[in-house]
Design an enzyme around this catalytic site. Structure first.
Site, PDB file in Angstrom:
ATOM      1  N   GLY A  51      74.631  21.479 176.921  1.00  0.00           N
ATOM      2  CA  GLY A  51      74.221  22.871 176.857  1.00  0.00           C
ATOM      3  C   GLY A  51      73.122  23.283 177.804  1.00  0.00           C
ATOM      4  N   TYR A  52      72.517  22.362 178.538  1.00  0.00           N
ATOM      5  CA  TYR A  52      71.420  22.736 179.433  1.00  0.00           C
ATOM      6  C   TYR A  52      71.938  23.581 180.592  1.00  0.00           C
ATOM      7  CZ  TYR A  52      68.245  19.362 177.171  1.00  0.00           C
ATOM      8  OH  TYR A  52      67.456  18.675 176.277  1.00  0.00           O
ATOM      9  N   ARG A  53      71.398  24.785 180.698  1.00  0.00           N
ATOM     10  CA  ARG A  53      71.814  25.729 181.754  1.00  0.00           C
ATOM     11  C   ARG A  53      73.327  25.898 181.774  1.00  0.00           C
ATOM     12  NH1 ARG A  53      67.450  28.594 184.102  1.00  0.00           N
ATOM     13  NH2 ARG A  53      65.626  27.304 183.641  1.00  0.00           N
ATOM     14  N   ALA A  54      73.925  25.903 180.569  1.00  0.00           N
ATOM     15  CA  ALA A  54      75.378  26.081 180.449  1.00  0.00           C
ATOM     16  C   ALA A  54      76.143  25.071 181.298  1.00  0.00           C
ATOM     17  CB  ALA A  54      75.769  27.512 180.830  1.00  0.00           C
ATOM     18  N   GLY A  55      75.629  23.843 181.359  1.00  0.00           N
ATOM     19  CA  GLY A  55      76.295  22.787 182.098  1.00  0.00           C
ATOM     20  C   GLY A  55      75.806  22.593 183.515  1.00  0.00           C
TER      21      GLY A  55
END
Length: 310
Positions: A51-55
């Protein structure tokens, strides 16, 4: 750099883990510079999440590893099955979907350390361990862990695994810092309390600590009179933490290091295996964090930082 051995994992991992929650391909040059420097100072574990920066974080790390051709020398710690707008996602379908995405973004066919990002206590541990073991046997995961799970839930999962000849969780990633939170920073976050630390010591289970500097509280940026940051006030403002902060300042001055370095050293000098996950936005921050790992605190010094008692 100090290294830890993880049960069932053939290599060792550096006690400083580089956080990457802000990484993205749009700042790839900065990402590459920091990752190159991290490896140069002895680091070998990079923390990220589905989920970090939407991948985008995973993609940036994948681009760096491909350009450097160093996948076999880097250990990836990534996380999946985080709840979203659709509700709880600690289930076989979400775990498999997130793992598949992460492998593609990272441009690799295996994850060294795979952790479930949030727990759902309503879900039985048995099917969770079952699906993770399927991915282990398929060669997609080397070691499994739990992020933001209580030690009781991890123990239950590992007891099921032991009874059935399966691989259990070999690490936990919760918050551990000198500053004790009043409440979770976000729903589902778990911080290591006294009972949790006792369990880690008893079982010798490594703890990979996120937010070891308590979201910046342990850097000295905040004072009792400064209440501009509502989250920090809500989570960390209490008399015990101000006392601990003051003692950390005294210890830092005595040793000729910074407050942040003493605070990180508190995490890496526990009576059980620990790693500190720390991000760096500059080479200066990276080198300062690296130096903190070498600071040795005695059990007496750790106890004094916590309680003021020698």
């Amino acid at each position: 750099m100090k290294q830890l051995s993880i049960s069932g994992f053939s290599s060792t991992c550096s006690q400083m883990i580089l956080g990457s929650d802000y990484f993205q391909p749009s700042i790839q040059q900065q990402v590459d510079t920091l990752l190159d420097a991290y490896v140069d100072v002895g680091g070998n574990v990079v923390d990220t999440a589905h989920g970090y920066r939407a991948g985008e974080s995973e993609k940036a790390i994948g681009l760096w590893m491909k350009a450097r051709g160093n996948r076999d020398r880097i250990h990836i710690l990534t996380k999946g099955a985080h709840h979203d707008a659709n509700g709880p996602r600690v289930n076989a379908e979400a775990i498999t979907s997130d793992l598949t995405d992460s492998l593609q973004r990272l441009q690799t066919d295996y994850i060294d350390f795979y952790a479930l990002h949030r727990d759902d206590p309503e879900v039985a541990v048995e099917p969770i361990i079952d699906i993770l073991n399927e991915h282990i046997h398929a060669g997609k995961i080397r070691a499994i862990g739990a992020s933001n799970w209580t030690h009781q839930r991890i123990q239950s999962a590992n007891e099921y695994a032991a009874r059935n000849g399966l691989i259990g969780f070999t690490f936990s990633s919760t918050n551990l810092s000198l500053a004790e939170p009043n409440m979770p920073r976000w729903p589902g976050c778990v911080s290591a309390d006294e009972a949790t630390c006792a369990w880690h010591q008893q079982t010798n289970t490594p703890l990979f600590s996120w937010s070891s500097l308590a979201a910046g509280f342990l850097t000295g940026r905040f004072t009792p009179d400064n209440r501009d940051n509502e989250e920090i006030v809500r989570v960390y403002y209490n008399e015990l933490n101000w006392q601990r902060l003051d003692r950390a300042k005294q210890s830092a001055e005595h040793k000729g290091v910074t407050l942040a370095q003493i605070s990180l050293a508190y995490v890496t000098n526990q009576p059980f295996p620990t790693c500190a996950i720390v991000a760096a936005h500059s080479l200066e921050e990276l080198y300062a964090n690296r130096a903190a790992v070498d600071i040795v605190l005695s059990a007496q010094e750790v106890r004094w930082l916590e309680s003021g008692k020698r």
